[in-house]
Design a protein around this motif. Structure first.
Motif, PDB file in Angstrom:
ATOM      1  N   GLU A 184      18.556 -26.800  -6.993  1.00 38.32           N
ATOM      2  CA  GLU A 184      18.905 -26.387  -5.632  1.00 38.32           C
ATOM      3  C   GLU A 184      18.416 -27.469  -4.672  1.00 38.32           C
ATOM      4  O   GLU A 184      17.271 -27.921  -4.768  1.00 38.32           O
ATOM      5  N   LEU A 185      19.281 -27.877  -3.746  1.00 38.88           N
ATOM      6  CA  LEU A 185      18.949 -28.959  -2.831  1.00 38.88           C
ATOM      7  C   LEU A 185      18.455 -28.436  -1.485  1.00 38.88           C
ATOM      8  O   LEU A 185      18.773 -27.315  -1.087  1.00 38.88           O
ATOM      9  N   ARG A 186      17.724 -29.278  -0.782  1.00 40.89           N
ATOM     10  CA  ARG A 186      17.120 -28.896   0.485  1.00 40.89           C
ATOM     11  C   ARG A 186      18.165 -28.704   1.582  1.00 40.89           C
ATOM     12  O   ARG A 186      18.080 -27.765   2.377  1.00 40.89           O
ATOM     13  N   VAL A 187      19.155 -29.582   1.639  1.00 45.41           N
ATOM     14  CA  VAL A 187      20.114 -29.576   2.741  1.00 45.41           C
ATOM     15  C   VAL A 187      21.467 -29.009   2.339  1.00 45.41           C
ATOM     16  O   VAL A 187      22.009 -28.130   3.015  1.00 45.41           O
ATOM     17  N   TYR A 188      22.006 -29.479   1.242  1.00 43.40           N
ATOM     18  CA  TYR A 188      23.370 -29.112   0.852  1.00 43.40           C
ATOM     19  C   TYR A 188      23.385 -27.870  -0.025  1.00 43.40           C
ATOM     20  O   TYR A 188      22.437 -27.596  -0.766  1.00 43.40           O
ATOM     21  N   THR A 189      24.484 -27.121   0.036  1.00 41.15           N
ATOM     22  CA  THR A 189      24.556 -25.819  -0.630  1.00 41.15           C
ATOM     23  C   THR A 189      25.025 -25.899  -2.078  1.00 41.15           C
ATOM     24  O   THR A 189      24.922 -24.908  -2.803  1.00 41.15           O
ATOM     25  N   PHE A 190      25.562 -27.033  -2.504  1.00 38.62           N
ATOM     26  CA  PHE A 190      26.038 -27.101  -3.891  1.00 38.62           C
ATOM     27  C   PHE A 190      24.866 -27.199  -4.868  1.00 38.62           C
ATOM     28  O   PHE A 190      23.813 -27.752  -4.554  1.00 38.62           O
ATOM     29  N   ARG A 191      25.071 -26.624  -6.056  1.00 38.09           N
ATOM     30  CA  ARG A 191      24.081 -26.710  -7.129  1.00 38.09           C
ATOM     31  C   ARG A 191      24.371 -27.942  -7.983  1.00 38.09           C
ATOM     32  O   ARG A 191      25.528 -28.304  -8.192  1.00 38.09           O
ATOM     33  N   VAL A 192      23.332 -28.550  -8.490  1.00 30.78           N
ATOM     34  CA  VAL A 192      23.452 -29.689  -9.395  1.00 30.78           C
ATOM     35  C   VAL A 192      23.124 -29.204 -10.800  1.00 30.78           C
ATOM     36  O   VAL A 192      21.981 -28.802 -11.067  1.00 30.78           O
ATOM     37  N   VAL A 193      24.114 -29.212 -11.685  1.00 33.27           N
ATOM     38  CA  VAL A 193      23.936 -28.716 -13.049  1.00 33.27           C
ATOM     39  C   VAL A 193      23.390 -29.852 -13.922  1.00 33.27           C
ATOM     40  O   VAL A 193      24.106 -30.822 -14.202  1.00 33.27           O
ATOM     41  N   ILE A 194      22.158 -29.721 -14.327  1.00 37.49           N
ATOM     42  CA  ILE A 194      21.532 -30.714 -15.207  1.00 37.49           C
ATOM     43  C   ILE A 194      21.899 -30.460 -16.660  1.00 37.49           C
ATOM     44  O   ILE A 194      22.034 -31.376 -17.465  1.00 37.49           O
ATOM     45  N   GLY A 195      22.077 -29.190 -16.997  1.00 32.77           N
ATOM     46  CA  GLY A 195      22.326 -28.837 -18.394  1.00 32.77           C
ATOM     47  C   GLY A 195      21.026 -28.797 -19.156  1.00 32.77           C
ATOM     48  O   GLY A 195      20.016 -28.303 -18.660  1.00 32.77           O
ATOM     49  N   GLU A 196      21.016 -29.363 -20.346  1.00 30.84           N
ATOM     50  CA  GLU A 196      19.787 -29.423 -21.132  1.00 30.84           C
ATOM     51  C   GLU A 196      18.905 -30.560 -20.632  1.00 30.84           C
ATOM     52  O   GLU A 196      19.380 -31.510 -20.007  1.00 30.84           O
ATOM     53  N   VAL A 197      17.627 -30.450 -20.920  1.00 33.92           N
ATOM     54  CA  VAL A 197      16.674 -31.464 -20.464  1.00 33.92           C
ATOM     55  C   VAL A 197      16.701 -32.650 -21.430  1.00 33.92           C
ATOM     56  O   VAL A 197      15.862 -32.781 -22.328  1.00 33.92           O
ATOM     57  N   GLU A 198      17.707 -33.474 -21.245  1.00 33.65           N
ATOM     58  CA  GLU A 198      17.870 -34.674 -22.072  1.00 33.65           C
ATOM     59  C   GLU A 198      18.640 -35.717 -21.265  1.00 33.65           C
ATOM     60  O   GLU A 198      19.348 -35.380 -20.307  1.00 33.65           O
ATOM     61  N   ASP A 199      18.485 -36.986 -21.623  1.00 28.68           N
ATOM     62  CA  ASP A 199      19.161 -38.093 -20.922  1.00 28.68           C
ATOM     63  C   ASP A 199      18.966 -37.998 -19.407  1.00 28.68           C
ATOM     64  O   ASP A 199      19.894 -38.241 -18.629  1.00 28.68           O
ATOM     65  N   LEU A 200      17.765 -37.651 -18.996  1.00 27.44           N
ATOM     66  CA  LEU A 200      17.519 -37.429 -17.566  1.00 27.44           C
ATOM     67  C   LEU A 200      17.717 -38.694 -16.735  1.00 27.44           C
ATOM     68  O   LEU A 200      18.237 -38.629 -15.618  1.00 27.44           O
TER      69      LEU A 200
END
Length: 239
Positions: A184-200
């Motif tokens: 969840e971002l501070r300013v913008y309403t879109f969600r960022v889907v990271i998926g699994e915790v890999e290739d960060l």
């Protein structure tokens, strides 16, 4: 002969005098109280533990540490007492020659707060720590994650803490219905889907490139979701 005896007696008297002086000085030193307490919080950290709490931890009871004799205060025991506190990472306690007690305190560093029945922090080492009565940390809020799942999500939390771009923009982390992580971002309403915790590293690099382009195009408010879970792709969903 008399001269030799006189010399011997004078030497013996001198030794006795030195012993008495040492004994007297040692007794007075033992009876001395601690004159002053100085507490130093090393590094620039928020006050998750305050001086009053440290003062109480310096001795076993609730009295003032300055009322304790120097011989009573066992420094190793004091350090162990401080280090056992859930807000303290490390302490160094010592006495100066003029009777000052000094304590150097390094606090633990929270990097995320878990929204649970009993909320708690995750620190920079990946361990849990309780909330502070003195200060509320300005860190991302983690939702739908249990304590046993902390080792799994910790690399993502650490990445957010260490990356200045993510640290500035990310205010929350969620687990979606598919068990994937979203930001969840501070300013913008879109969600960022990271998926699994890999290739960060790759995912964050792709997101930064997308963000800069969308910022120039003034299109960041058009999106509902931005997915980074596919290899070398940024897949956007419009509102």
């Amino acid at each position: 002969m008399k001269k030799r005896v006189f010399t011997y007696l004078r030497f013996s008297g001198l030794v006795l005098l030195v012993v008495l002086l040492f004994a007297f000085t040692g007794k007075r030193n033992k009876e001395r109280k601690i004159r002053e307490v100085q507490i130093e919080f090393i590094e620039q950290q928020d006050p998750y533990v305050n001086e009053a709490t440290v003062n109480k931890l310096l001795i076993q009871n609730e009295g003032k540490v300055t009322s304790v004799g120097k011989e009573i205060l066992v420094l190793n025991t004091v350090e162990q007492k401080l280090d056992s506190h859930k807000m303290i990472e490390h302490s160094d306690v010592y006495l100066t020659v003029n009777g000052e007690l000094r304590a150097r305190i390094k606090q633990r560093t929270p990097i995320a707060r878990v929204n649970a029945v009993t909320p708690f922090y995750v620190d920079i080492t990946g361990n849990t720590m309780p909330l502070s009565d003195s200060y509320s940390a300005h860190v991302p809020l983690i939702h739908n994650v249990s304590e046993r799942e902390i080792p799994e999500i910790f690399p993502l939390l650490k990445k957010i803490q260490e990356d200045e771009f993510l640290k500035k923009h990310v205010v929350g982390v969620y687990t979606n219905v598919k068990g994937k992580y979203e930001l969840e971002l501070r300013v913008y309403t879109f969600r960022v889907v990271i998926g699994e915790v890999e290739d960060l590293d790759s995912k964050v690099k792709n997101f930064k490139a997308f963000y800069q382009k969308a910022l120039r195009d003034k299109s960041l408010n058009k999106y509902k979701k931005v997915s980074l879970q596919f290899s070398n792709q940024v897949v956007c969903t419009l509102k």
